[in-house]
Write a protein that holds these residues in place. Structure first.
Motif, PDB file in Angstrom:
ATOM      1  N   ALA A  33       4.387 -21.721 -34.830  1.00  0.00           N
ATOM      2  CA  ALA A  33       5.112 -20.544 -35.313  1.00  0.00           C
ATOM      3  C   ALA A  33       4.202 -19.325 -35.389  1.00  0.00           C
ATOM      4  O   ALA A  33       4.608 -18.197 -35.055  1.00  0.00           O
ATOM      5  CB  ALA A  33       5.713 -20.851 -36.688  1.00  0.00           C
ATOM      6  N   VAL A  34       2.974 -19.520 -35.826  1.00  0.00           N
ATOM      7  CA  VAL A  34       2.010 -18.419 -35.895  1.00  0.00           C
ATOM      8  C   VAL A  34       1.732 -17.870 -34.498  1.00  0.00           C
ATOM      9  O   VAL A  34       1.729 -16.648 -34.273  1.00  0.00           O
ATOM     10  CB  VAL A  34       0.700 -18.886 -36.555  1.00  0.00           C
ATOM     11  CG1 VAL A  34      -0.394 -17.832 -36.388  1.00  0.00           C
ATOM     12  CG2 VAL A  34       0.931 -19.175 -38.025  1.00  0.00           C
ATOM     13  N   LEU A  35       1.510 -18.768 -33.540  1.00  0.00           N
ATOM     14  CA  LEU A  35       1.231 -18.339 -32.171  1.00  0.00           C
ATOM     15  C   LEU A  35       2.437 -17.644 -31.545  1.00  0.00           C
ATOM     16  O   LEU A  35       2.288 -16.638 -30.830  1.00  0.00           O
ATOM     17  CB  LEU A  35       0.807 -19.532 -31.323  1.00  0.00           C
ATOM     18  CG  LEU A  35      -0.585 -20.093 -31.609  1.00  0.00           C
ATOM     19  CD1 LEU A  35      -0.802 -21.403 -30.869  1.00  0.00           C
ATOM     20  CD2 LEU A  35      -1.663 -19.082 -31.227  1.00  0.00           C
ATOM     21  N   ALA A  89       1.427 -15.909 -21.621  1.00  0.00           N
ATOM     22  CA  ALA A  89       0.502 -16.463 -22.614  1.00  0.00           C
ATOM     23  C   ALA A  89       0.000 -17.837 -22.189  1.00  0.00           C
ATOM     24  O   ALA A  89       0.712 -18.608 -21.547  1.00  0.00           O
ATOM     25  CB  ALA A  89       1.200 -16.570 -23.964  1.00  0.00           C
ATOM     26  N   LYS A  90      -1.239 -18.120 -22.561  1.00  0.00           N
ATOM     27  CA  LYS A  90      -1.822 -19.448 -22.387  1.00  0.00           C
ATOM     28  C   LYS A  90      -2.422 -19.820 -23.741  1.00  0.00           C
ATOM     29  O   LYS A  90      -3.589 -19.546 -24.028  1.00  0.00           O
ATOM     30  CB  LYS A  90      -2.882 -19.430 -21.290  1.00  0.00           C
ATOM     31  CG  LYS A  90      -3.318 -20.799 -20.810  1.00  0.00           C
ATOM     32  CD  LYS A  90      -4.247 -20.657 -19.604  1.00  0.00           C
ATOM     33  CE  LYS A  90      -4.697 -22.012 -19.092  1.00  0.00           C
ATOM     34  NZ  LYS A  90      -3.604 -22.805 -18.512  1.00  0.00           N
ATOM     35  N   THR A 130      -3.273 -28.277 -24.297  1.00  0.00           N
ATOM     36  CA  THR A 130      -3.310 -28.339 -22.834  1.00  0.00           C
ATOM     37  C   THR A 130      -4.101 -27.208 -22.196  1.00  0.00           C
ATOM     38  O   THR A 130      -4.408 -27.269 -21.002  1.00  0.00           O
ATOM     39  CB  THR A 130      -1.881 -28.306 -22.264  1.00  0.00           C
ATOM     40  OG1 THR A 130      -1.249 -27.082 -22.676  1.00  0.00           O
ATOM     41  CG2 THR A 130      -1.066 -29.488 -22.774  1.00  0.00           C
ATOM     42  N   SER A 131      -4.430 -26.154 -22.913  1.00  0.00           N
ATOM     43  CA  SER A 131      -5.103 -25.001 -22.329  1.00  0.00           C
ATOM     44  C   SER A 131      -6.602 -25.245 -22.193  1.00  0.00           C
ATOM     45  O   SER A 131      -7.290 -25.535 -23.181  1.00  0.00           O
ATOM     46  CB  SER A 131      -4.873 -23.757 -23.189  1.00  0.00           C
ATOM     47  OG  SER A 131      -5.695 -22.691 -22.747  1.00  0.00           O
ATOM     48  N   ASP A 132      -7.106 -25.153 -20.973  1.00  0.00           N
ATOM     49  CA  ASP A 132      -8.545 -25.291 -20.751  1.00  0.00           C
ATOM     50  C   ASP A 132      -9.317 -24.184 -21.462  1.00  0.00           C
ATOM     51  O   ASP A 132     -10.437 -24.394 -21.934  1.00  0.00           O
ATOM     52  CB  ASP A 132      -8.854 -25.257 -19.251  1.00  0.00           C
ATOM     53  CG  ASP A 132      -8.366 -26.502 -18.529  1.00  0.00           C
ATOM     54  OD1 ASP A 132      -8.170 -27.534 -19.201  1.00  0.00           O
ATOM     55  OD2 ASP A 132      -8.173 -26.427 -17.297  1.00  0.00           O
ATOM     56  N   ALA A 133      -8.736 -22.967 -21.501  1.00  0.00           N
ATOM     57  CA  ALA A 133      -9.424 -21.845 -22.144  1.00  0.00           C
ATOM     58  C   ALA A 133      -9.643 -22.127 -23.632  1.00  0.00           C
ATOM     59  O   ALA A 133     -10.702 -21.823 -24.195  1.00  0.00           O
ATOM     60  CB  ALA A 133      -8.621 -20.560 -21.961  1.00  0.00           C
ATOM     61  N   VAL A 134      -8.631 -22.733 -24.272  1.00  0.00           N
ATOM     62  CA  VAL A 134      -8.771 -23.049 -25.693  1.00  0.00           C
ATOM     63  C   VAL A 134      -9.789 -24.165 -25.874  1.00  0.00           C
ATOM     64  O   VAL A 134     -10.658 -24.102 -26.753  1.00  0.00           O
ATOM     65  CB  VAL A 134      -7.407 -23.446 -26.297  1.00  0.00           C
ATOM     66  CG1 VAL A 134      -7.574 -23.816 -27.772  1.00  0.00           C
ATOM     67  CG2 VAL A 134      -6.404 -22.307 -26.155  1.00  0.00           C
ATOM     68  N   TRP A 190      -3.945 -14.122 -22.804  1.00  0.00           N
ATOM     69  CA  TRP A 190      -2.745 -13.496 -22.259  1.00  0.00           C
ATOM     70  C   TRP A 190      -3.153 -12.812 -20.958  1.00  0.00           C
ATOM     71  O   TRP A 190      -4.184 -12.135 -20.894  1.00  0.00           O
ATOM     72  CB  TRP A 190      -2.183 -12.471 -23.237  1.00  0.00           C
ATOM     73  CG  TRP A 190      -1.407 -13.100 -24.360  1.00  0.00           C
ATOM     74  CD1 TRP A 190      -0.054 -13.198 -24.481  1.00  0.00           C
ATOM     75  CD2 TRP A 190      -1.948 -13.718 -25.527  1.00  0.00           C
ATOM     76  NE1 TRP A 190       0.281 -13.854 -25.638  1.00  0.00           N
ATOM     77  CE2 TRP A 190      -0.863 -14.186 -26.304  1.00  0.00           C
ATOM     78  CE3 TRP A 190      -3.245 -13.958 -25.989  1.00  0.00           C
ATOM     79  CZ2 TRP A 190      -1.035 -14.860 -27.502  1.00  0.00           C
ATOM     80  CZ3 TRP A 190      -3.417 -14.624 -27.189  1.00  0.00           C
ATOM     81  CH2 TRP A 190      -2.322 -15.069 -27.934  1.00  0.00           C
ATOM     82  N   GLY A 191      -2.332 -12.995 -19.937  1.00  0.00           N
ATOM     83  CA  GLY A 191      -2.710 -12.465 -18.631  1.00  0.00           C
ATOM     84  C   GLY A 191      -1.624 -11.624 -17.990  1.00  0.00           C
ATOM     85  O   GLY A 191      -0.438 -12.002 -17.987  1.00  0.00           O
ATOM     86  N   GLY A 192      -2.009 -10.466 -17.481  1.00  0.00           N
ATOM     87  CA  GLY A 192      -1.106  -9.610 -16.713  1.00  0.00           C
ATOM     88  C   GLY A 192      -1.323  -9.821 -15.226  1.00  0.00           C
ATOM     89  O   GLY A 192      -2.437 -10.128 -14.781  1.00  0.00           O
TER      90      GLY A 192
END
Length: 305
Positions: A9-11, A194-195, A200-204, A212-214
Motif C-alpha cells: 500500500a505504501v509503494l 515502476a519497478k 522480484t526486482s533485481d534493482a531492489v 521508475w523508468g521513462g
C-alpha cells in the motif's frame, strides 16, 4: 525506534504520487519545437519520406497529368530510443525521507519537452552536414532543381545557405502545410513505469533501490529545404535581406514559383542582441523607422549555441 514498514500500500501510494507529478511536468513541458516543426506519427522502425520529392502544388491541366520522375534516393529516418530513470533508495522509505521526489518526478516529465526541443533545435544545426531527401546537406549551396515539371532534365542548383564562421541562424517558412522539420513519434506519449516489487526486482535486491523508468521512441527528420535558409554569416540587415529574398525566389521543378515567404527567425545567444535590434526595435539608432520591424517572428533558443 519505530520502523516505517514498506508495504504494498505504501509503494502503491508513492507510485501514484510519482506518476501524478510526472504527468504534471509533462503537461507543463516547454514545447518551443512546435513553433518550427510538426509532429508526424511513425508505425515502424523507420519512416521513409519519398513524398518529399514532390513539393505540393496545382498546375493547369493541359494534356496528360504530369507524374514526377521516381527518385533514386529515398530519405529514411530510423527511430531512436530514449530513457530516463529515477532511483529511490529503500532507506528513504524506511526513514520517511520522500518529500523531494514529487518535484524530481515533475522535472522528469518536463524533461520530455527538453528532449524534443533538443532533437529539433539540435537537428537544425545538423543540417550543415546531414543529408536530406535530395541527397544534399539540408543547408547547402547546390540543391538540384530540374528544368521540367516531371523532375527530368539537367538540374540547375539552388542555395539555401550563406557561408560564414559565426553561430548558425535560420530563416523559416512555417505557415505552409508542408514543413521544414518534423518530429517523428513512434510510441506516442512517453511511458513511466515502476519497478518496485522487492521480491522480484533485481534493482531492489542488488542495489537496494526502487526504480521508475521513462521511455520514448522517435527521431528528428528534415522536411522541405525550400522552407528554410541557414546562415553562418554575420547577422545584419544585409545578410538578413539576402536570405529573405533568396527564399522568396525559390522555384520548384519546371521553374514554378513556390510563393514562399519567411515568417520565423531562429537564432542562438550569440546573435540575440543583433536579432532583437533588427527585428523587435521600432526605430534604428539614428531615429529612422526600422523597415524590418516584426518582419518575422523571432525565436531565441540556447540550443542553437
Amino acid at each position: 525506534m519505530a520502523l516505517n514498514v514498506i508495504t504494498a500500500a505504501v509503494l502503491n501510494a508513492f507510485n501514484t504520487a510519482i506518476k501524478t507529478a510526472f504527468n504534471k511536468g509533462l503537461a507543463a513541458q516547454n514545447e518551443d519545437w512546435k513553433m518550427i516543426a510538426k509532429e508526424i506519427p511513425s508505425d515502424a522502425k523507420s519512416n521513409t519520406y519519398a513524398w518529399l520529392s514532390q513539393f505540393p502544388a496545382f498546375r493547369e491541366w493541359v494534356g496528360a497529368r504530369v507524374h514526377k520522375a521516381v527518385k533514386e534516393r529515398a530519405y529514411s529516418v530510423d527511430n531512436r530510443k530514449f530513457e530516463t530513470t529515477l532511483d529511490v533508495p529503500r532507506t528513504d522509505f524506511e526513514d520517511n525521507n520522500l518529500g523531494m521526489y514529487s518535484g524530481i518526478a515533475e522535472s522528469f516529465g518536463q524533461s520530455v519537452g527538453d528532449l524534443k526541443n533538443d532533437l529539433v533545435f539540435g537537428g537544425i544545426k545538423s543540417g550543415l552536414d546531414q543529408i536530406c531527401y535530395d541527397g544534399q546537406f539540408f543547408f547547402d549551396t547546390d540543391h538540384p532543381v530540374a528544368p521540367n515539371e516531371d523532375g527530368t532534365g539537367t538540374a540547375a542548383t539552388v542555395s539555401n545557405y550563406q557561408t560564414g564562421t559565426g553561430e548558425l541562424w535560420v530563416l523559416l517558412c512555417t505557415k505552409r502545410a508542408p514543413q521544414p522539420f518534423y518530429l517523428q513519434n513512434r510510441t506516442g506519449a512517453p511511458e513511466f513505469v515502476a519497478k518496485t516489487n522487492a521480491a522480484t526486482s533485481d534493482a531492489v535486491f542488488e542495489n537496494d533501490v526502487f526504480s521508475w523508468g521513462g521511455r520514448w521512441r522517435g527521431s528528428f527528420a528534415f522536411g522541405f529545404w525550400q522552407l528554410a535558409f541557414g546562415s553562418k554569416a554575420t547577422f545584419n540587415d544585409t545578410n538578413f535581406n539576402a536570405a529573405y529574398n533568396a527564399m522568396m525566389q525559390v522555384k520548384a521543378d519546371g521553374n514554378r514559383p513556390l510563393n514562399i515567404v519567411p515568417d520565423t527567425l531562429v537564432v542562438g545567444p550569440a546573435n540575440r542582441v543583433a536579432a532583437e535590434n533588427l527585428i523587435n526595435a521600432r526605430t534604428l539608432p539614428n531615429g529612422a523607422d526600422n523597415v524590418l520591424y516584426q518582419r518575422v517572428k523571432l525565436i531565441v533558443n540556447p540550443l542553437m549555441a
